[in-house]
Design an enzyme around this catalytic site. Structure first.
Site, PDB file in Angstrom:
ATOM      1  N   ALA A 184       2.884  -3.209   6.537  1.00 35.57           N
ATOM      2  CA  ALA A 184       2.013  -4.334   6.207  1.00 35.57           C
ATOM      3  C   ALA A 184       1.938  -4.644   4.706  1.00 35.57           C
ATOM      4  CB  ALA A 184       0.611  -4.083   6.774  1.00 35.57           C
ATOM      5  N   ARG A 194       5.935 -12.092  11.248  1.00 32.35           N
ATOM      6  CA  ARG A 194       5.354 -10.888  11.860  1.00 32.35           C
ATOM      7  C   ARG A 194       3.869 -11.153  12.116  1.00 32.35           C
ATOM      8  NH1 ARG A 194       8.014  -6.047  11.119  1.00 32.35           N
ATOM      9  NH2 ARG A 194       6.683  -5.363  12.822  1.00 32.35           N
ATOM     10  N   GLN A 224      11.021   5.172  13.042  1.00 39.49           N
ATOM     11  CA  GLN A 224      10.627   5.123  11.632  1.00 39.49           C
ATOM     12  C   GLN A 224      10.212   6.486  11.100  1.00 39.49           C
ATOM     13  OE1 GLN A 224       9.440   2.947  13.993  1.00 39.49           O
ATOM     14  NE2 GLN A 224       8.960   0.951  13.106  1.00 39.49           N
ATOM     15  N   ASP A 261      -1.928  -1.591  10.261  1.00 37.47           N
ATOM     16  CA  ASP A 261      -1.449  -2.957  10.051  1.00 37.47           C
ATOM     17  C   ASP A 261      -2.589  -3.961  10.063  1.00 37.47           C
ATOM     18  OD1 ASP A 261       1.808  -3.466  10.327  1.00 37.47           O
ATOM     19  OD2 ASP A 261       1.122  -1.516  11.010  1.00 37.47           O
ATOM     20  N   ASN A 284      -2.187  -0.410  14.752  1.00 42.21           N
ATOM     21  CA  ASN A 284      -1.148   0.306  14.021  1.00 42.21           C
ATOM     22  C   ASN A 284       0.023   0.572  14.966  1.00 42.21           C
ATOM     23  OD1 ASN A 284      -0.276   1.538  11.512  1.00 42.21           O
ATOM     24  ND2 ASN A 284      -0.494   3.517  12.522  1.00 42.21           N
TER      25      ASN A 284
END
Length: 366
Positions: free
Chosen positions: A61, A102, A212, A253, A263
């Site tokens: 973010a 996004r 990730q 986020d 998140n």
């Protein structure tokens, strides 16, 4: 200025720079290639910037917000613009393009709104497109510097919760790659604690489907000298049951004023398990991530390509691990109810329970 903040700013030197502004272009570390290859992507147009955000060249973010801010600057460099009115129209179009990349990351809209408001303010004081662009460039740089300072302060607050020898569980990548600064939010207390002489280790879940945790968090923590253990996402319950974790620290986020946290998918799993096993669960994010307007039911949770779940990514490309036409549900984020959260750590302090009360108090102090 807090001397501790300046000391960390001087002494912390990340091994990689996720975002670098070079006057008329953004140079972005292509996080899709890590850890197999270190490749940089140049963004010279608004569409370049939009594609980098949408396709996850840059992700996280805060990093998305910083990238979008510089995208607004780039909008005024793509082609000659003769007057302020045309410049504002160009910026409005750029804002529209970037806002669609996004939908869940609140920092994206926060940064775009801030840059748009700054443009309106500058336009009321000058008729020069050059001065407008210079002012917006200075504002984008300010957003970056404010993010770095916020992360340092988050790190200082979070480091107070860590004891020497502690093991931190995280998820996804809320490190410097995700924020664009090299320091991060969930990783900031780990780096700051290390600078203060505390030996901290980390357990990082792989974080399917984009991996990730395995690709990015492990990459940056190891490169920055932090002892790190990688686990499968399905091992979360066992490592908590066996008391291999002392504290959970995750990013966000989007944070709602009632304490709900959006998140990376899997965060809710960690929160419920931590609650069950009595392990403190903290969310770490700058106050720019707090959304004072939305309700939990109004936030759109992004869904991505089903092939992200059907396949695994390798250095040679993606490989199918299931039926190519199997139906897939692939949400990128989940939502964690406030009852599972011990506290939310921001650059302005730590909001503890009841979050719906203390988040509001924290924001009033800004």
């Amino acid at each position: 200025m807090d001397p501790r903040v300046e000391k960390i700013r001087r002494e912390f030197r990340p091994k990689v720079k996720p975002i670098e502004w070079r006057g008329d272009k953004l140079v972005l570390l292509d996080q899709r290639m890590l850890p197999f290859e270190t490749r940089y992507v140049e963004a010279r147009t608004v569409e370049d910037v939009a594609a980098a955000i949408r396709d996850m060249v840059v992700r996280g973010a805060p990093a998305i917000g910083i990238t979008a801010a510089f995208g607004m600057v780039i909008a005024l460099s793509e082609k000659p613009i003769d007057n302020i009115d045309d410049a504002l129209k160009t910026l409005s179009l750029a804002r529209d393009i970037l806002s669609k990349t996004r939908p869940t990351a609140v920092n994206l809209f926060w940064a775009l709104d801030r840059m748009h408001n700054k443009a309106l303010s500058l336009a009321s004081a000058t008729s020069s497109v050059r001065e407008l662009r210079e002012g917006l460039e200075a504002e984008a740089k300010k957003i970056f510097e404010e993010e770095l300072e916020a992360e340092i302060r988050i790190g200082l607050y979070g480091a107070e919760l860590l004891e020497a020898g502690d093991t931190v569980l995280t998820i996804c990548n809320a490190g410097g790659l995700a924020t664009g600064t090299g320091l991060g939010t969930a990783t900031a207390p780990i780096y700051v604690a290390k600078m203060l002489g505390k030996d901290i280790s980390v357990i990082a879940p792989e974080t399917r489907p984009w991996q990730q945790g395995a690709r990015l968090t492990v990459y940056e923590l190891v490169n920055n000298g932090i002892r790190t253990t990688l686990i499968a996402d399905t091992a979360l319950g066992l490592v908590m049951y066996k008391r291999m974790v002392d504290i959970v620290m995750v990013g966000a986020d989007r944070i709602l004023l009632d304490g709900h946290v959006f998140n990376k998918i899997g965060t809710l799993n960690e929160a419920i398990l931590a609650h069950e096993f009595g392990i403190p669960f903290y969310v770490l994010a700058p106050t720019s991530t707090i959304d004072p307007k939305s309700s939990v039911d109004s936030v759109k949770i992004e869904e991505r390509d089903p092939d992200e779940v059907r396949t695994v990514r390798t250095s040679q490309g993606k490989v199918y691990v299931t039926l190519k036409d199997i139906q897939v549900y692939n949400p990128v984020f989940d939502v964690t109810p406030p009852k599972y959260i011990t506290g939310i750590i921001t650059e302005k302090g730590v909001a503890t329970q009841p979050l719906s009360v203390n988040l509001r108090k924290l924001l009033k102090n800004i």
